[in-house]
Write a protein that holds these residues in place. Structure first.
Motif, PDB file in Angstrom:
ATOM      1  N   ASN A  96       0.831  -1.209   0.000  1.00 18.94           N
ATOM      2  CA  ASN A  96       0.000   0.000   0.000  1.00 18.94           C
ATOM      3  C   ASN A  96       0.858   1.249   0.000  1.00 18.94           C
ATOM      4  OD1 ASN A  96      -3.181  -0.164   0.518  1.00 18.94           O
ATOM      5  ND2 ASN A  96      -2.199  -2.006   1.301  1.00 18.94           N
ATOM      6  N   LEU A  97       1.960   1.204   0.739  1.00 19.05           N
ATOM      7  CA  LEU A  97       2.854   2.344   0.853  1.00 19.05           C
ATOM      8  C   LEU A  97       3.539   2.669  -0.475  1.00 19.05           C
ATOM      9  CD1 LEU A  97       3.657   4.153   3.231  1.00 19.05           C
ATOM     10  CD2 LEU A  97       5.625   2.675   3.590  1.00 19.05           C
ATOM     11  N   ASN A  98       3.845   1.635  -1.261  1.00 21.96           N
ATOM     12  CA  ASN A  98       4.595   1.802  -2.506  1.00 21.96           C
ATOM     13  C   ASN A  98       3.770   1.461  -3.733  1.00 21.96           C
ATOM     14  OD1 ASN A  98       6.998   2.379  -0.994  1.00 21.96           O
ATOM     15  ND2 ASN A  98       7.105   0.202  -0.530  1.00 21.96           N
ATOM     16  N   GLY A  99       2.457   1.711  -3.703  1.00 22.45           N
ATOM     17  CA  GLY A  99       1.584   1.357  -4.822  1.00 22.45           C
ATOM     18  C   GLY A  99       1.816   2.224  -6.052  1.00 22.45           C
ATOM     19  N   ASP A 100       1.662   1.610  -7.233  1.00 21.60           N
ATOM     20  CA  ASP A 100       1.843   2.335  -8.494  1.00 21.60           C
ATOM     21  C   ASP A 100       0.641   3.195  -8.860  1.00 21.60           C
ATOM     22  OD1 ASP A 100       4.329   1.199  -8.838  1.00 21.60           O
ATOM     23  OD2 ASP A 100       3.566  -0.484 -10.015  1.00 21.60           O
ATOM     24  N   PHE A 101      -0.537   2.850  -8.357  1.00 23.61           N
ATOM     25  CA  PHE A 101      -1.751   3.533  -8.762  1.00 23.61           C
ATOM     26  C   PHE A 101      -2.299   4.455  -7.683  1.00 23.61           C
ATOM     27  CE2 PHE A 101      -1.511  -0.561 -10.935  1.00 23.61           C
ATOM     28  CZ  PHE A 101      -1.414  -0.111 -12.242  1.00 23.61           C
ATOM     29  N   SER A 102      -1.416   4.879  -6.792  1.00 26.54           N
ATOM     30  CA  SER A 102      -1.849   5.740  -5.699  1.00 26.54           C
ATOM     31  C   SER A 102      -0.771   6.767  -5.380  1.00 26.54           C
ATOM     32  CB  SER A 102      -2.158   4.909  -4.452  1.00 26.54           C
ATOM     33  OG  SER A 102      -1.009   4.223  -4.026  1.00 26.54           O
ATOM     34  N   THR A 103      -1.184   7.808  -4.674  1.00 24.94           N
ATOM     35  CA  THR A 103      -0.275   8.858  -4.233  1.00 24.94           C
ATOM     36  C   THR A 103      -0.205   8.823  -2.717  1.00 24.94           C
ATOM     37  OG1 THR A 103      -0.955  10.227  -6.102  1.00 24.94           O
ATOM     38  CG2 THR A 103       0.164  11.340  -4.287  1.00 24.94           C
ATOM     39  N   LEU A 104       1.008   8.792  -2.186  1.00 27.97           N
ATOM     40  CA  LEU A 104       1.204   8.775  -0.736  1.00 27.97           C
ATOM     41  C   LEU A 104       0.927  10.177  -0.184  1.00 27.97           C
ATOM     42  CD1 LEU A 104       2.161   7.168   1.757  1.00 27.97           C
ATOM     43  CD2 LEU A 104       4.466   7.970   1.250  1.00 27.97           C
ATOM     44  N   ARG A 125      -4.011   8.175  -1.597  1.00 34.42           N
ATOM     45  CA  ARG A 125      -5.167   8.528  -2.429  1.00 34.42           C
ATOM     46  C   ARG A 125      -5.003   7.785  -3.745  1.00 34.42           C
ATOM     47  NH1 ARG A 125      -8.381  12.588  -1.748  1.00 34.42           N
ATOM     48  NH2 ARG A 125      -6.853  13.881  -0.687  1.00 34.42           N
ATOM     49  N   PHE A 126      -6.033   7.048  -4.139  1.00 36.03           N
ATOM     50  CA  PHE A 126      -5.991   6.321  -5.405  1.00 36.03           C
ATOM     51  C   PHE A 126      -6.137   7.299  -6.565  1.00 36.03           C
ATOM     52  CE2 PHE A 126      -7.219   3.033  -2.385  1.00 36.03           C
ATOM     53  CZ  PHE A 126      -6.295   2.052  -2.703  1.00 36.03           C
ATOM     54  N   ASN A 127      -5.255   7.205  -7.544  1.00 33.23           N
ATOM     55  CA  ASN A 127      -5.211   8.153  -8.646  1.00 33.23           C
ATOM     56  C   ASN A 127      -6.467   8.114  -9.519  1.00 33.23           C
ATOM     57  OD1 ASN A 127      -2.662   8.864  -7.758  1.00 33.23           O
ATOM     58  ND2 ASN A 127      -1.630   7.455  -9.151  1.00 33.23           N
ATOM     59  N   ASP A 128      -7.020   6.932  -9.756  1.00 37.11           N
ATOM     60  CA  ASP A 128      -8.157   6.834 -10.671  1.00 37.11           C
ATOM     61  C   ASP A 128      -9.482   7.291 -10.062  1.00 37.11           C
ATOM     62  OD1 ASP A 128      -8.243   4.712  -8.918  1.00 37.11           O
ATOM     63  OD2 ASP A 128      -8.957   3.263 -10.402  1.00 37.11           O
ATOM     64  N   SER A 129      -9.722   7.002  -8.801  1.00 37.22           N
ATOM     65  CA  SER A 129     -11.027   7.303  -8.199  1.00 37.22           C
ATOM     66  C   SER A 129     -10.991   8.459  -7.199  1.00 37.22           C
ATOM     67  CB  SER A 129     -11.556   6.061  -7.485  1.00 37.22           C
ATOM     68  OG  SER A 129     -10.713   5.725  -6.399  1.00 37.22           O
TER      69      SER A 129
END
Length: 174
Positions: A96-104, A125-129
């Motif tokens: 979760n900390l290093n996810g590709d589709f989210s911003t920390l 925060r998830f980038n798409d939603s």
């Protein structure tokens, strides 16, 4: 006869005016009156801040779905726990900390439900939603709250609902 008619009209006018003034006075004083502690307690119980819509409880994880009273979305807020193992909890936390589709948004530590040593906590925060996830580890269990906004996720994180569920959850086998 005319004097009596005038007196009756004055009397009726005074009576109607008195009724009107008392009605306005009662309505205005009711609006200005502070509710008693008992009334505040009843009104809070009648309208909870978060309403549980469903839950899934199995041997190695649990998920609870909540909504606000003003929402029809039955999965507006999600509280999830995975207590299979402390090792798996660390893997989930790092992914979760290093996810590709989210911003920390933030990363740090929080005090556990038992008040022991702070354990890791993060917010993404998830980038798409635009959905926000607050996630942490407590006594080896991976937890997350997912909500449509950061403010709502933080409010839910601080609620008695989360504190009581986290405190009741078993510690995973090491």
């Amino acid at each position: 006869m005319r004097k009596w008619a005038v007196r009756i009209c004055v009397l009726l006018l005074t009576f109607v005016t008195g009724l009107f003034v008392s009605l306005v006075w009662k309505t205005d004083s009711y609006r200005c009156r502070r509710p008693s502690v008992n009334e505040q307690f009843v009104s809070r119980r009648a309208q909870p801040r978060f309403i549980e819509t469903s839950s899934l409880l199995v041997s190695d994880h649990q998920i609870h779905w909540y909504r606000l009273p003003s929402s029809n979305d039955t999965q507006q807020i999600t509280l999830s726990a995975d207590f299979r193992s402390a090792h798996l909890s660390n893997e989930f936390f790092n992914s979760n900390l290093n996810g590709d589709f989210s911003t920390l948004i933030e990363s740090g530590y929080r005090t556990t439900s038992t008040g022991r040593t702070p354990e890791p906590r993060g917010v993404i925060r998830f980038n798409d939603s635009g959905t926000v996830r607050i996630f942490w580890i407590d006594r080896g269990t991976f937890w997350f709250i997912q909500a449509p906004s950061l403010a709502l996720a933080r409010d839910f994180e601080q609620s008695e609902i989360v504190r009581s569920i986290v405190a009741e959850t078993p510690t995973p086998a090491r």
